[in-house]
Design an enzyme around this catalytic site. Sequence first.
Site, PDB file in Angstrom:
ATOM      1  N   LYS A 176       3.762  31.843  53.336  1.00 16.51           N
ATOM      2  CA  LYS A 176       4.930  31.250  52.432  1.00 16.51           C
ATOM      3  C   LYS A 176       4.894  29.792  52.290  1.00 16.51           C
ATOM      4  O   LYS A 176       5.042  29.525  51.147  1.00 16.51           O
ATOM      5  CB  LYS A 176       6.331  31.790  52.842  1.00 16.51           C
ATOM      6  CG  LYS A 176       6.225  33.396  53.121  1.00 16.51           C
ATOM      7  CD  LYS A 176       7.914  33.903  53.531  1.00 16.51           C
ATOM      8  CE  LYS A 176       8.123  33.477  54.924  1.00 16.51           C
ATOM      9  NZ  LYS A 176       7.360  34.436  55.904  1.00 16.51           N
ATOM     10  N   THR A 177       4.910  29.154  53.430  1.00 21.97           N
ATOM     11  CA  THR A 177       4.967  27.920  53.233  1.00 21.97           C
ATOM     12  C   THR A 177       3.854  27.226  52.426  1.00 21.97           C
ATOM     13  O   THR A 177       4.140  26.371  51.616  1.00 21.97           O
ATOM     14  CB  THR A 177       4.889  27.114  54.612  1.00 21.97           C
ATOM     15  OG1 THR A 177       6.106  27.613  55.521  1.00 21.97           O
ATOM     16  CG2 THR A 177       4.912  25.612  54.812  1.00 21.97           C
ATOM     17  N   GLU A 190      10.871  29.153  49.748  1.00 21.66           N
ATOM     18  CA  GLU A 190      10.447  30.365  50.610  1.00 21.66           C
ATOM     19  C   GLU A 190      11.591  31.378  50.818  1.00 21.66           C
ATOM     20  O   GLU A 190      12.662  31.192  50.690  1.00 21.66           O
ATOM     21  CB  GLU A 190      10.026  29.745  51.947  1.00 21.66           C
ATOM     22  CG  GLU A 190       9.008  28.919  52.234  1.00 21.66           C
ATOM     23  CD  GLU A 190       8.193  28.858  53.457  1.00 21.66           C
ATOM     24  OE1 GLU A 190       8.741  29.767  54.354  1.00 21.66           O
ATOM     25  OE2 GLU A 190       8.131  27.481  53.811  1.00 21.66           O
TER      26      GLU A 190
END
Length: 464
Positions: A121-122, A165
């Site tokens: 996600k990051t 996110e």
Amino acid sequence: MKPGLPTAMERPHFIGIGGAGMSGIAKILAQRGAQVAGSDARDSETAEALRAHGATVHIGHAAGHLAPDSTCVVVSSAIRADNPELTRAAELGIPVVHRSDALAGLMDGLRPIAVAGTHGKTTTTSMLAVSLSALGLDPSYAIGGDLDAPGSNAHHGEGDIFVAEADESDRSFHKYAPQVAIILNAELDHHANYASMDEIYESFETFVGKIVPGGTLVVAHGQDGAAEIARRVAGREGLTVVTYGEDEDADVRITKITPRGLTSEVTVVLGGRPLTFTVSVPGRHYAHNAVAALAAGVALGVPAHNLASALGKYTGVKRRLQLKGEAAGVQVIDSYAHHPTEMTADLEAIRGAAGDSRILVVFQPHLFSRTQELGKEMGQSLSLADASVVLDIYPAREDPVPGVTSEIIIAAARAAGADVTPEHDKAAVADVIAGMAKPGDLVLTMGAGDVTDLGPQILARLSN
């Protein structure tokens, strides 16, 4: 006040303001004109960066830190019910707002892209933030890690896109209403909140159900969990599903990934046309993240060739295979990987870039519950390294579980043929690595806890 600041957020107080998710929201609110305050367990560069934006940051948690005129108290799921500032908020009748609700409020009126998945996600959120910014679109964004400096995990932009996110760990991603959502993968994790893959699937289905009518779901084609979610939501009215991956029937098909040292060259077929671009981090999984970002940007109307070129501007995010430095011919790299899939992916990426160099890993397990459920798989992942040092479990928000220790990982690693050294004293690690490392080796500090602090210590010890 700048546009888009909810009334309840005019004077917010954040408990745990230095955390990756919390600090980003606090920064955006400060940039929008809010009088931000908060507290954290320890001082940090992130706290100092927030002060530079006008925020008041207290160190330690105490009831007196909460100003009586605060309009709300913002918390994450990590904040315990007996926190003195939370108790004081109840006494004063100050509303308590979960981090996800605060973030959802910041997205109102914009075109949100929400990036979800067990891993990646990051990185994917960062790729979108960097590339859209490079194109002059000035998006707002909230990322779970710093791009290039403390406090660079968030930004209030003048454009109409918000990239964030979407955290599944506590189901908080159900609060968002994105125009475009990405699901990178889905695996069993966060065992304190999910008992089975069926619960994971149901949670992701709920997330997909929050996509606005006419919106788009970008989903990995070749990953089993993501593919199952795509199957479950297929045919939903008002939802466009775009798949990406290396399979021939993927909507955005990856035809070639060519490693080039610590970078990769990626070729995709999108809309029937080939497109080649550079990803400035190594490894197949990072190439897939970049293609997910590409597909999401195109879904918002950004021209594919422009976005592909801009993706080359991304040079990484802190703790995601971040080169910390080199000393005595030894490179030290930091990895946030803490789930077996992430560990394997990062070790394979480094192995592909390292050539004949040895890979030494300093691994710190994260959470007792995760180690209990996945410790054996973690040990098997460590067999990809030439040698490993395994620390005690970093507890984070959890209390110890009887019988759950790093020995679970160490035993599994040794059973898989790995060379493993247990180390209970984190302060001794720099000396241990200095005794093991030779010129040309790569040292990987790995885990989601404070193992990241060891990189500079190892470099200093090697220099001496």
